[in-house]
Design an enzyme around this catalytic site. Structure first.
Site, mmCIF file in Angstrom:
data_model
loop_
_atom_site.group_PDB
_atom_site.id
_atom_site.type_symbol
_atom_site.label_atom_id
_atom_site.label_comp_id
_atom_site.label_asym_id
_atom_site.label_seq_id
_atom_site.Cartn_x
_atom_site.Cartn_y
_atom_site.Cartn_z
ATOM 1 N N CYS A 46 14.782 -11.346 -15.624
ATOM 2 C CA CYS A 46 15.395 -10.435 -14.640
ATOM 3 C C CYS A 46 16.356 -11.149 -13.695
ATOM 4 C CB CYS A 46 14.321 -9.714 -13.839
ATOM 5 S SG CYS A 46 13.386 -8.558 -14.835
ATOM 6 N N HIS B 218 16.937 -7.014 -6.914
ATOM 7 C CA HIS B 218 16.465 -6.581 -8.231
ATOM 8 C C HIS B 218 15.480 -5.417 -8.071
ATOM 9 C CE1 HIS B 218 15.256 -6.486 -12.287
ATOM 10 N NE2 HIS B 218 14.020 -6.845 -12.023
ATOM 11 N N ASN C 288 13.749 -0.178 -13.909
ATOM 12 C CA ASN C 288 14.075 -1.607 -13.928
ATOM 13 C C ASN C 288 15.006 -1.878 -15.110
ATOM 14 O OD1 ASN C 288 14.145 -4.375 -14.148
ATOM 15 N ND2 ASN C 288 11.913 -4.660 -14.158
HETATM 16 O O1 UT7 Z 1 11.168 -7.128 -13.359
HETATM 17 C C1 UT7 Z 1 10.322 -8.166 -13.746
HETATM 18 C C2 UT7 Z 1 9.230 -8.354 -12.818
HETATM 19 N N1 UT7 Z 1 8.276 -7.262 -12.902
HETATM 20 C C3 UT7 Z 1 7.766 -6.781 -11.793
HETATM 21 O O2 UT7 Z 1 8.166 -7.186 -10.722
HETATM 22 C C4 UT7 Z 1 6.667 -5.769 -11.922
HETATM 23 C C5 UT7 Z 1 5.621 -6.049 -10.885
HETATM 24 N N2 UT7 Z 1 4.439 -5.200 -11.005
HETATM 25 C C6 UT7 Z 1 4.452 -3.903 -10.663
HETATM 26 O O3 UT7 Z 1 5.470 -3.330 -10.347
HETATM 27 C C7 UT7 Z 1 3.123 -3.201 -10.612
HETATM 28 O O4 UT7 Z 1 2.089 -4.133 -10.741
HETATM 29 C C8 UT7 Z 1 2.932 -2.073 -11.682
HETATM 30 C C9 UT7 Z 1 3.842 -0.910 -11.359
HETATM 31 C C10 UT7 Z 1 3.205 -2.612 -13.070
HETATM 32 C C11 UT7 Z 1 1.503 -1.566 -11.611
HETATM 33 O O5 UT7 Z 1 1.218 -1.090 -10.294
HETATM 34 P P1 UT7 Z 1 -0.077 -1.599 -9.505
HETATM 35 O O6 UT7 Z 1 -0.067 -0.909 -8.207
HETATM 36 O O7 UT7 Z 1 -0.048 -3.103 -9.491
HETATM 37 O O8 UT7 Z 1 -1.239 -1.053 -10.397
HETATM 38 P P2 UT7 Z 1 -2.462 -1.840 -11.058
HETATM 39 O O9 UT7 Z 1 -2.033 -2.519 -12.278
HETATM 40 O O10 UT7 Z 1 -3.162 -2.623 -9.980
HETATM 41 O O11 UT7 Z 1 -3.410 -0.634 -11.410
HETATM 42 C C12 UT7 Z 1 -3.996 0.217 -10.396
HETATM 43 C C13 UT7 Z 1 -4.701 1.364 -11.097
HETATM 44 C C14 UT7 Z 1 -5.594 0.899 -12.237
HETATM 45 O O12 UT7 Z 1 -6.706 1.789 -12.289
HETATM 46 P P3 UT7 Z 1 -8.114 1.358 -11.678
HETATM 47 O O13 UT7 Z 1 -8.500 0.089 -12.398
HETATM 48 O O14 UT7 Z 1 -7.867 1.149 -10.204
HETATM 49 O O15 UT7 Z 1 -8.986 2.546 -11.971
HETATM 50 C C15 UT7 Z 1 -4.726 1.093 -13.458
HETATM 51 O O16 UT7 Z 1 -5.477 1.279 -14.619
HETATM 52 O O17 UT7 Z 1 -3.727 2.237 -11.678
HETATM 53 C C16 UT7 Z 1 -3.970 2.350 -13.094
HETATM 54 N N3 UT7 Z 1 -2.682 2.452 -13.766
HETATM 55 C C17 UT7 Z 1 -2.035 3.604 -13.966
HETATM 56 N N4 UT7 Z 1 -2.363 4.867 -13.669
HETATM 57 C C18 UT7 Z 1 -1.475 5.837 -13.996
HETATM 58 C C19 UT7 Z 1 -1.897 1.435 -14.255
HETATM 59 N N5 UT7 Z 1 -0.772 1.934 -14.769
HETATM 60 C C20 UT7 Z 1 -0.820 3.272 -14.610
HETATM 61 C C21 UT7 Z 1 0.048 4.331 -14.935
HETATM 62 N N6 UT7 Z 1 -0.321 5.602 -14.617
HETATM 63 N N7 UT7 Z 1 1.233 4.135 -15.546
#
Ligand code: UT7
Length: 329
Positions: free
Chosen positions: A116, A256, A286
Site C-alpha cells: 500500500c 492511505h 482501499n
Molecule cells: O491497506 C493495507 C493495510 N490494511 C489495513 O490497514 C487494514 C487494517 N485492519 C482493519 O481495517 C480492521 O482490522 C478490519 C476492518 C479488517 C476488521 O475490523 P476490526 O474492528 O479489527 O474487527 P475484528 O477483526 O477485531 O473483528 C471484530 C468482530 C469479530 O467478531 P467477535 O469475535 O467479536 O464475535 C469478527 O468475527 O467482528 C467480526 N467480523 C465481522 N463481522 C461482520 C470481522 N469481519 C466482519 C465482517 N462483518 N466483515
C-alpha cells in the site's frame, strides 16, 4: 543557482464501472452494512469485471486521462513508473506494457512494488529523478486490481479492497514548490500479518496452494490495524516537526485509505480539522497504490498553488511513511 524541486503538474484517474455495494457483499459473506460502515467507513468499491484485463488496463486508462486533460505529448515522457501491488504478471514488467500502450515511446519504465506504500515510495523515486536534473517528465501511476487477489468468501478482506488507478506527472519547478521532505520507513516484522503466501519464489503455485487458498490475501486485521494507526500517526507528526509546521500551516492530509478509523486517528494526532482530510474510502474502499493519486484527482479543483499537503501511507511488509509537498498549480 536555484534548487530544482519536483512538482506535480497534472493528475488523471480511472475507476471501473462495476460497484460492489455492501448490500451485495451481504449476499456473499456473513456481514452487514452497519458493521462495514461503522468499522471501516466503506459503502462500496469498484471492481474490474472484464475477463483478460488486469492492472495495466486501469493504469493505461488513468494515464490517458491525464494525457488528455493536460494536453501532454506522450513522447515527451522520460520515465513511466507503475506503483502497484498487483502487477499483470510475474517477470514481465507491467510498466513497460503501459508505457508502450500510451505512446510513451521515448521513455523507459519500471514497476515499483511496496504494497500500500507503493505510490508514496514512488513519489520519492519520481522526485529524485527530477531533482537531480536527469529527467524532465516522470509519469507516476498508482494502479491496483485488488480483486485479483481477494477471496470473496473471506469477510476479513473482501469488504475492504477495491480496484482503481490514478496518475500524476512530476516536472521540475523553480519556485520551490513540489516535494519538500519525506520520511519513509519499513520493517520486515510485518510480513506475517499481511501477505499472499503462494505464487512467489518462496512458495510457487501448485494445486495444493490453490486448494489452500494461499494465492489470496491473508491479513490479521487487528494487528495490522494497530501498527497502521500508530505508525501512520507517528510519521505524520514527525514530518510536521521536522519542517516546523503546525496544524494551522497544513491545508490537506492525503492519507492511505484502508480504514476510516486509521485516517481519523492520524488526523487527530496532528490535530487536523476533519475538513482538511481528503477522503475517498466511502465510495472506493482501499485501492492500495491508487488511493493517493485518486485523492489528488478528486480534490484537484479545491487545491490552490502553494497549498501544503501531508501524504501518509501504511501497508504490507510493513512499509510506511510520510511526504510533505507544496501544490504547484
Ligand atoms: O491497506 C493495507 C493495510 N490494511 C489495513 O490497514 C487494514 C487494517 N485492519 C482493519 O481495517 C480492521 O482490522 C478490519 C476492518 C479488517 C476488521 O475490523 P476490526 O474492528 O479489527 O474487527 P475484528 O477483526 O477485531 O473483528 C471484530 C468482530 C469479530 O467478531 P467477535 O469475535 O467479536 O464475535 C469478527 O468475527 O467482528 C467480526 N467480523 C465481522 N463481522 C461482520 C470481522 N469481519 C466482519 C465482517 N462483518 N466483515
Amino acid at each position: 543557482m536555484t534548487k530544482i524541486t519536483a512538482a506535480i503538474t497534472a493528475v488523471g484517474k480511472y475507476i471501473p464501472e462495476y460497484r460492489l455495494t455492501n448490500a451485495e457483499l451481504e449476499t456473499m459473506v456473513e456481514t452487514n452494512d452497519e458493521w462495514i460502515v461503522s468499522r471501516t467507513g466503506i459503502k462500496e468499491r469498484r471492481i474490474l469485471k472484464e475477463k483478460g484485463k488486469g492492472t495495466s488496463f486501469l493504469a493505461i486508462n488513468a494515464a490517458n486521462d491525464l494525457i488528455k486533460k493536460s494536453n501532454l505529448n506522450p513522447t515527451e515522457i522520460d520515465l513511466v513508473i507503475v506503483a502497484t501491488a498487483t502487477p499483470d504478471m510475474q517477470a514481465a514488467s507491467t510498466a513497460a506494457y503501459v508505457a508502450t500502450q500510451i505512446g510513451a515511446t521515448e521513455a523507459f519504465s519500471f514497476d515499483q512494488i511496496a504494497a500500500c506504500s507503493s505510490f508514496l515510495y514512488g513519489m520519492s523515486t519520481a522526485s529524485s529523478y527530477i531533482e537531480c536534473g536527469r529527467y524532465k517528465k516522470v509519469l507516476l501511476i498508482g494502479a491496483d486490481m485488488n480483486s485479483s487477489m481477494i477471496d470473496y468468501k473471506d469477510r476479513a478482506t473482501c469488504i475492504i479492497f477495491g480496484d482503481g488507478a490514478g496518475a500524476v506527472l512530476f516536472e521540475p519547478n523553480n519556485e520551490g514548490l513540489g516535494l519538500q521532505d519525506e520520511y519513509l520507513r519499513s520493517d520486515g516484522v510485518g510480513r506475517e500479518f499481511l501477505q499472499v503466501s503462494a505464487g512467489g519464489s518462496m512458495l510457487p503455485a501448485t494445486a495444493e496452494t490453490i486448494a489452500n487458498k494461499q494465492h489470496f490475501v491473508y491479513q490479521d486485521g487487528k494487528t495490522v490495524f494497530k501498527y497502521a494507526v500508530s505508525n501512520m500517526a507517528d510519521v505524520s507528526e514527525k514530518i510536521l516537526e521536522r519542517n516546523n509546521l503546525t496544524n494551522d500551516d497544513i491545508q490537506w492530509l492525503a492519507a492511505h485509505q484502508a480504514n476510516k478509523r486509521i485516517i481519523d486517528a492520524t488526523a487527530r494526532r496532528i490535530k487536523l480539522d476533519p475538513s482538511k482530510v481528503m477522503m475517498n474510502i466511502e465510495m472506493l474502499g482501499n485501492t492500495t497504490s491508487a488511493t493517493l493519486p485518486l485523492l489528488l484527482n478528486d480534490y484537484e479543483s479545491q487545491l490552490k498553488k502553494g497549498d501544503k499537503i501531508i501524504f501518509a501511507a501504511f501497508g504490507g511488509g510493513f512499509t510506511w511513511g510520510s511526504i510533505y509537498l507544496k501544490w504547484a498549480y
